[in-house]
Motif scaffolding. Structure first.
Motif, short mmCIF file in Angstrom:
data_model
loop_
_atom_site.label_atom_id
_atom_site.label_comp_id
_atom_site.label_asym_id
_atom_site.label_seq_id
_atom_site.Cartn_x
_atom_site.Cartn_y
_atom_site.Cartn_z
N LEU A 111 11.70 10.62 1.43
CA LEU A 111 12.08 10.10 -0.06
C LEU A 111 10.82 8.87 -0.57
CD1 LEU A 111 13.49 10.32 -2.70
CD2 LEU A 111 15.29 8.84 -1.71
N GLY A 112 10.80 8.19 0.37
CA GLY A 112 9.86 7.16 0.15
C GLY A 112 8.32 7.29 -0.14
N LYS A 113 8.02 8.52 0.54
CA LYS A 113 6.78 9.13 0.56
C LYS A 113 6.66 10.05 -0.85
CE LYS A 113 5.68 9.78 5.21
NZ LYS A 113 5.55 10.63 6.53
N LYS A 114 7.64 10.38 -1.34
CA LYS A 114 7.55 11.16 -2.66
C LYS A 114 7.51 10.32 -3.62
CE LYS A 114 10.23 14.20 -5.52
NZ LYS A 114 11.27 15.18 -5.63
N LEU A 115 8.48 9.06 -3.38
CA LEU A 115 8.33 7.94 -4.47
C LEU A 115 6.90 7.35 -4.67
CD1 LEU A 115 9.67 5.90 -6.61
CD2 LEU A 115 10.37 4.75 -4.72
N SER A 116 6.13 7.22 -3.61
CA SER A 116 5.06 6.52 -3.52
C SER A 116 3.84 7.49 -4.03
CB SER A 116 4.60 6.28 -2.13
OG SER A 116 3.15 5.86 -2.04
N SER A 117 4.04 8.84 -3.95
CA SER A 117 2.94 9.83 -4.48
C SER A 117 3.32 10.12 -6.09
CB SER A 117 3.18 11.39 -3.80
OG SER A 117 4.46 11.86 -4.03
N LYS A 118 4.21 9.53 -6.54
CA LYS A 118 4.65 9.62 -7.98
C LYS A 118 4.19 8.54 -8.72
CE LYS A 118 6.40 13.94 -7.75
NZ LYS A 118 5.81 15.05 -8.43
N GLU A 122 1.63 6.37 -15.59
CA GLU A 122 1.04 6.93 -16.91
C GLU A 122 2.22 7.33 -18.03
OE1 GLU A 122 -1.25 10.24 -16.04
OE2 GLU A 122 -2.56 9.11 -14.81
N LYS A 123 3.31 7.93 -17.39
CA LYS A 123 4.29 8.14 -18.38
C LYS A 123 4.89 7.31 -18.82
CE LYS A 123 5.56 12.88 -16.53
NZ LYS A 123 6.54 13.60 -15.74
N GLY A 124 5.15 5.96 -17.96
CA GLY A 124 5.85 4.84 -18.42
C GLY A 124 4.95 4.23 -19.53
N GLU A 125 3.54 4.20 -19.60
CA GLU A 125 2.75 3.94 -20.52
C GLU A 125 2.96 4.44 -21.91
OE1 GLU A 125 -1.11 3.84 -19.30
OE2 GLU A 125 -1.37 2.41 -17.63
N LYS A 126 3.09 5.56 -21.68
CA LYS A 126 3.41 6.51 -23.03
C LYS A 126 4.73 6.04 -23.55
CE LYS A 126 3.49 10.98 -24.88
NZ LYS A 126 3.54 12.46 -24.55
N VAL A 127 5.69 5.98 -22.79
CA VAL A 127 6.95 5.79 -23.23
C VAL A 127 6.86 4.23 -23.76
CG1 VAL A 127 9.56 5.12 -22.66
CG2 VAL A 127 8.21 7.15 -21.78
N GLY A 128 6.42 3.21 -23.23
CA GLY A 128 6.05 1.77 -23.54
C GLY A 128 5.52 1.92 -24.99
N GLN A 129 4.41 2.55 -25.16
CA GLN A 129 3.67 2.54 -26.38
C GLN A 129 4.67 3.20 -27.44
OE1 GLN A 129 0.25 4.93 -25.30
NE2 GLN A 129 -0.81 3.19 -24.51
N ASP A 161 0.85 -1.27 0.02
CA ASP A 161 -0.21 0.11 -0.15
C ASP A 161 0.98 1.25 0.01
OD1 ASP A 161 -2.25 1.66 0.02
OD2 ASP A 161 -2.24 1.59 2.41
N MET A 162 1.87 1.16 0.76
CA MET A 162 2.70 2.55 0.80
C MET A 162 3.27 2.79 -0.16
SD MET A 162 4.20 1.94 4.80
CE MET A 162 4.66 3.36 4.98
N SER A 163 3.83 1.52 -1.09
CA SER A 163 4.64 1.77 -2.23
C SER A 163 3.90 2.05 -3.44
CB SER A 163 5.17 0.35 -2.46
OG SER A 163 4.49 -0.63 -2.91
N GLY A 164 2.50 2.26 -3.16
CA GLY A 164 1.75 2.54 -4.38
C GLY A 164 1.22 1.74 -5.15
N GLN A 165 1.44 0.52 -4.92
CA GLN A 165 0.97 -0.70 -5.78
C GLN A 165 -0.59 -0.68 -5.67
OE1 GLN A 165 3.17 -4.31 -5.39
NE2 GLN A 165 4.86 -3.20 -4.30
N PHE A 166 -1.08 -0.53 -4.67
CA PHE A 166 -2.62 -0.68 -4.34
C PHE A 166 -3.33 0.45 -5.19
CE2 PHE A 166 -2.81 -2.79 -0.23
CZ PHE A 166 -2.43 -3.81 -0.67
N LYS A 167 -2.53 1.65 -5.46
CA LYS A 167 -3.04 2.74 -6.09
C LYS A 167 -3.15 2.13 -7.62
CE LYS A 167 -1.65 6.28 -2.91
NZ LYS A 167 -0.14 7.34 -2.45
N ILE A 168 -2.34 1.50 -8.05
CA ILE A 168 -2.15 1.27 -9.59
C ILE A 168 -3.30 0.27 -9.87
CG2 ILE A 168 -0.80 -0.10 -11.05
CD1 ILE A 168 1.74 1.05 -9.68
N PHE A 169 -3.48 -0.48 -9.01
CA PHE A 169 -4.85 -1.37 -9.36
C PHE A 169 -5.99 -0.76 -9.10
CE2 PHE A 169 -1.47 -4.64 -8.16
CZ PHE A 169 -1.69 -5.46 -9.40
N GLU A 170 -6.16 0.27 -8.14
CA GLU A 170 -7.28 1.00 -8.14
C GLU A 170 -7.48 1.73 -9.41
OE1 GLU A 170 -7.01 3.29 -4.67
OE2 GLU A 170 -7.11 1.65 -3.17
#
Length: 132
Positions: free
Chosen positions: A97-104, A110-117, A31-40
Motif C-alpha cells: 500500500l505504501g508503494k502504491k501511495l508513493s507511485s501515485k 497534478e489532480k490536486g493542482e487542478k482541483v485547487g485551481q 524519498d519513499m513517500s514521493g516527496q523528492f519526485k514532486i520537487f524533481e
C-alpha cells in the motif's frame, strides 16, 4: 581528566552517528513517500525556461540547492517525529500500500493542482459577491 575527556568525545561521536542515521532514515522516508519526485517535477519545469547553453550549469546549481532543501526538510521532520516514527513510516512505504501511495504522488499532485485551481476560480466569484 583524560578519561573524562575521552568519554565525552566518545559520547559526542556516538551522538553524531545517531543523528546521521536519523537524518539518513528521514531522507529515505522522504524519498519513499514521493516527496523528492514532486520537487524533481517542479524543478524540471523550471529548466524548460533556461537556454540550452546554460542548462548544464543551471542543473548543477539547482541540484546543490535541492540537496540543501532536502537537508532542511529532513531536519524539519526530525523536530516533529522521533527516529522510531520515521522507521515506522519507512516500513509503511515498503509495504504494498505504501508503494502504491508513493507511485501515485505525481498523479495526485497534478489532480490536486487542478482541483485547487477550480476552487480558487470559484472563490473569486464568492469574493466579488461580498466585496461589492
Amino acid at each position: 581528566m583524560k578519561k573524562i575527556l575521552l568519554a565525552f568525545v566518545l559520547c559526542f561521536m556516538a551522538q553524531m552517528s545517531f543523528a546521521q542515521d536519523f537524518k539518513s532514515d528521514t531522507k529515505k522516508y522522504m524519498d519513499m513517500s514521493g516527496q523528492f519526485k514532486i520537487f524533481e517535477k517542479l524543478t524540471s519545469q523550471l529548466e524548460e525556461n533556461v537556454p540550452q547553453e546554460k542548462k548544464a550549469e543551471f542543473n548543477k546549481e539547482l541540484q546543490s540547492s535541492l540537496n540543501l532543501l532536502m537537508d532542511k526538510m529532513a531536519e524539519m521532520y526530525m523536530t516533529e517525529f522521533t527516529h522510531q516514527d520515521i522507521k515506522e513510516l519507512i516500513k509503511f512505504y515498503e509495504s504494498p500500500l505504501g508503494k502504491k501511495l508513493s507511485s501515485k504522488s505525481g498523479v495526485l499532485m497534478e489532480k490536486g493542482e487542478k482541483v485547487g485551481q477550480e476552487w480558487a476560480m470559484g472563490l473569486q466569484g464568492l469574493m466579488m459577491k461580498y466585496m461589492q
